[in-house]
Structures are given as C-alpha cells and as structure tokens.
Design an enzyme around this catalytic site. Structure first.
Site, PDB file in Angstrom:
ATOM      1  N   HIS A 127       0.840  -1.198   0.000  1.00  0.00           N
ATOM      2  CA  HIS A 127       0.000   0.000   0.000  1.00  0.00           C
ATOM      3  C   HIS A 127       0.875   1.248   0.000  1.00  0.00           C
ATOM      4  O   HIS A 127       0.368   2.360  -0.074  1.00  0.00           O
ATOM      5  CB  HIS A 127      -0.933   0.016   1.225  1.00  0.00           C
ATOM      6  CG  HIS A 127      -1.953  -1.075   1.201  1.00  0.00           C
ATOM      7  ND1 HIS A 127      -3.018  -1.087   0.333  1.00  0.00           N
ATOM      8  CD2 HIS A 127      -2.061  -2.209   1.936  1.00  0.00           C
ATOM      9  CE1 HIS A 127      -3.747  -2.167   0.536  1.00  0.00           C
ATOM     10  NE2 HIS A 127      -3.181  -2.866   1.502  1.00  0.00           N
ATOM     11  N   ASN A 128       2.183   1.063   0.107  1.00  0.00           N
ATOM     12  CA  ASN A 128       3.132   2.170   0.141  1.00  0.00           C
ATOM     13  C   ASN A 128       3.399   2.624  -1.298  1.00  0.00           C
ATOM     14  O   ASN A 128       4.028   1.913  -2.076  1.00  0.00           O
ATOM     15  CB  ASN A 128       4.429   1.697   0.810  1.00  0.00           C
ATOM     16  CG  ASN A 128       5.487   2.761   0.904  1.00  0.00           C
ATOM     17  OD1 ASN A 128       5.712   3.527  -0.022  1.00  0.00           O
ATOM     18  ND2 ASN A 128       6.173   2.785   2.036  1.00  0.00           N
ATOM     19  N   ASP A 147       9.850  -7.221   1.992  1.00  0.00           N
ATOM     20  CA  ASP A 147       9.935  -6.734   3.357  1.00  0.00           C
ATOM     21  C   ASP A 147      11.307  -6.098   3.436  1.00  0.00           C
ATOM     22  O   ASP A 147      12.298  -6.644   2.944  1.00  0.00           O
ATOM     23  CB  ASP A 147       9.764  -7.832   4.399  1.00  0.00           C
ATOM     24  CG  ASP A 147       9.502  -7.235   5.784  1.00  0.00           C
ATOM     25  OD1 ASP A 147       8.875  -6.155   5.865  1.00  0.00           O
ATOM     26  OD2 ASP A 147       9.935  -7.828   6.780  1.00  0.00           O
ATOM     27  N   LYS A 174      19.092   6.820  -6.925  1.00  0.00           N
ATOM     28  CA  LYS A 174      18.757   5.851  -5.880  1.00  0.00           C
ATOM     29  C   LYS A 174      18.629   4.448  -6.465  1.00  0.00           C
ATOM     30  O   LYS A 174      19.049   3.472  -5.862  1.00  0.00           O
ATOM     31  CB  LYS A 174      17.475   6.278  -5.174  1.00  0.00           C
ATOM     32  CG  LYS A 174      17.135   5.413  -3.977  1.00  0.00           C
ATOM     33  CD  LYS A 174      15.888   5.897  -3.278  1.00  0.00           C
ATOM     34  CE  LYS A 174      15.458   4.909  -2.216  1.00  0.00           C
ATOM     35  NZ  LYS A 174      14.157   5.210  -1.656  1.00  0.00           N
TER      36      LYS A 174
END
Length: 190
Positions: A9-10, A69, A173
C-alpha cells in the site's frame, strides 16, 4: 504481457517497483481485484514477511505477485528498527517522529553506521518463483536532508552517492538502493 501485482500500500515502494519492472510485466498496485486488506507481518525474518504478503495476495487474486519486506538496521541501536521499521515507535507515529527516535537513540553514539535491507519474493502458480536480497550500507545523518524518497531516506547517507537518499534523484537511488539490488538479484534467478 503477464500481470504482476505489487503487494504494498506504500506508493513510494510501488513507484520504485513499477519503474523497475515495467518492461517485463503489466504492473498493478493494491487494491487489485478488490483486494485492499492490510496483511499483518508476523514473520521473524524479512523473507517470512515477504512470503506471507506475496502468498496472501496471490491466493486472493490468482495473479503473480511481488512482495518485499525491508527495513533500516542501525548498528548502534542493535539493528533497530529492523523488521519493525514501518511500526517503529508505534503504529501511529509519523515518519518525522520515527526519525526523531533514531536521532535520540544515537545522540551519545559515535557509530552511526546503518544499512537498508530488502528481501523480495516473487510468487505465482508454482509457489515461490524467485527470491532476491539486497543491502546498501551508509550512515545516519545528524539531521534530515532532502525531500525526495520516502521513509527513512532523508536521514540515510549513502557513501556511494555522497548524499542522502532524500537528496538523490530516483535514477541515482535506483543504482544503489537495497530494493534495486534485491531486484537485480531476483532477476538473475528468473
């Protein structure tokens, strides 16, 4: 093109993953096919949590799923926040509050070394298709720097980029991040 559901959901994570996988898959976010539940991370490792999320979303949607994760591990804080990076300091604490907790924990410490860790699990009809792992080492700054990225990016200084992840462009990044490295590791296994 095969569909790939990113089990997060990020939206910061989703954006990173969708950019990195857009040439290989038709990438979709949650909610997909009405799946919008939060999946409790009950694993004791990054792999266990990623597998739990990937399998849960696959079981609900029937589509190949990528779950991660990841977390920030600060050496002088005995690896904290680690697996609990998203919930560090409590479920309702803002990111600024989480960053402040880290600064407070390091106020009398000389060692500010830290690393971001990521484990990815690609899960489909065959079960686990591939697992990718990535890490990036750096150190915790004394104050936030940069408005880019998300999460702990503004307090994490990358020695490879010579700037915080919050100051880095998305392209910079993606060259060195833990997620980018985990994706590269995963792709070598496909």
């Amino acid at each position: 093109m095969q569909k790939l559901i990113i089990a997060t959901h990020n939206m910061g994570k989703f954006k990173e993953f969708s950019e990195l996988f857009k040439d290989k898959y038709e990438v979709h976010s949650l909610p997909y096919n009405g799946f919008d539940e939060d999946i409790e991370e009950t694993g004791s490792t990054y792999f266990e949590n990623a597998l739990l999320k990937a399998k849960t979303v696959f079981d609900a949607t029937g589509e190949t799923c990528l779950a991660d994760d990841s977390g920030l591990s600060v050496t002088a804080l005995n690896g904290a926040p680690g697996l609990y990076s998203a919930r560090f300091g409590g479920e309702n604490l803002s990111q600024a509050g989480k960053n402040a907790l880290i600064f407070e924990g390091l106020k009398d410490k000389k060692d500010r070394s830290a690393k971001f860790i990521c484990c990815l699990v690609l899960y489909g009809k065959q079960g686990v298709i591939a697992v990718g792992n990535g890490e990036v080492e750096g150190e915790i700054l004394f104050e936030e720097r940069g408005k880019g990225g998300f999460g702990y990016d503004s307090i994490f200084f990358s020695k490879e980029l010579n700037k915080s992840f919050g100051e880095a462009t998305a392209e910079e990044k993606s060259l060195v991040s833990h997620r980018a490295r985990a994706i590269r590791d995963l792709l070598t296994k496909l």
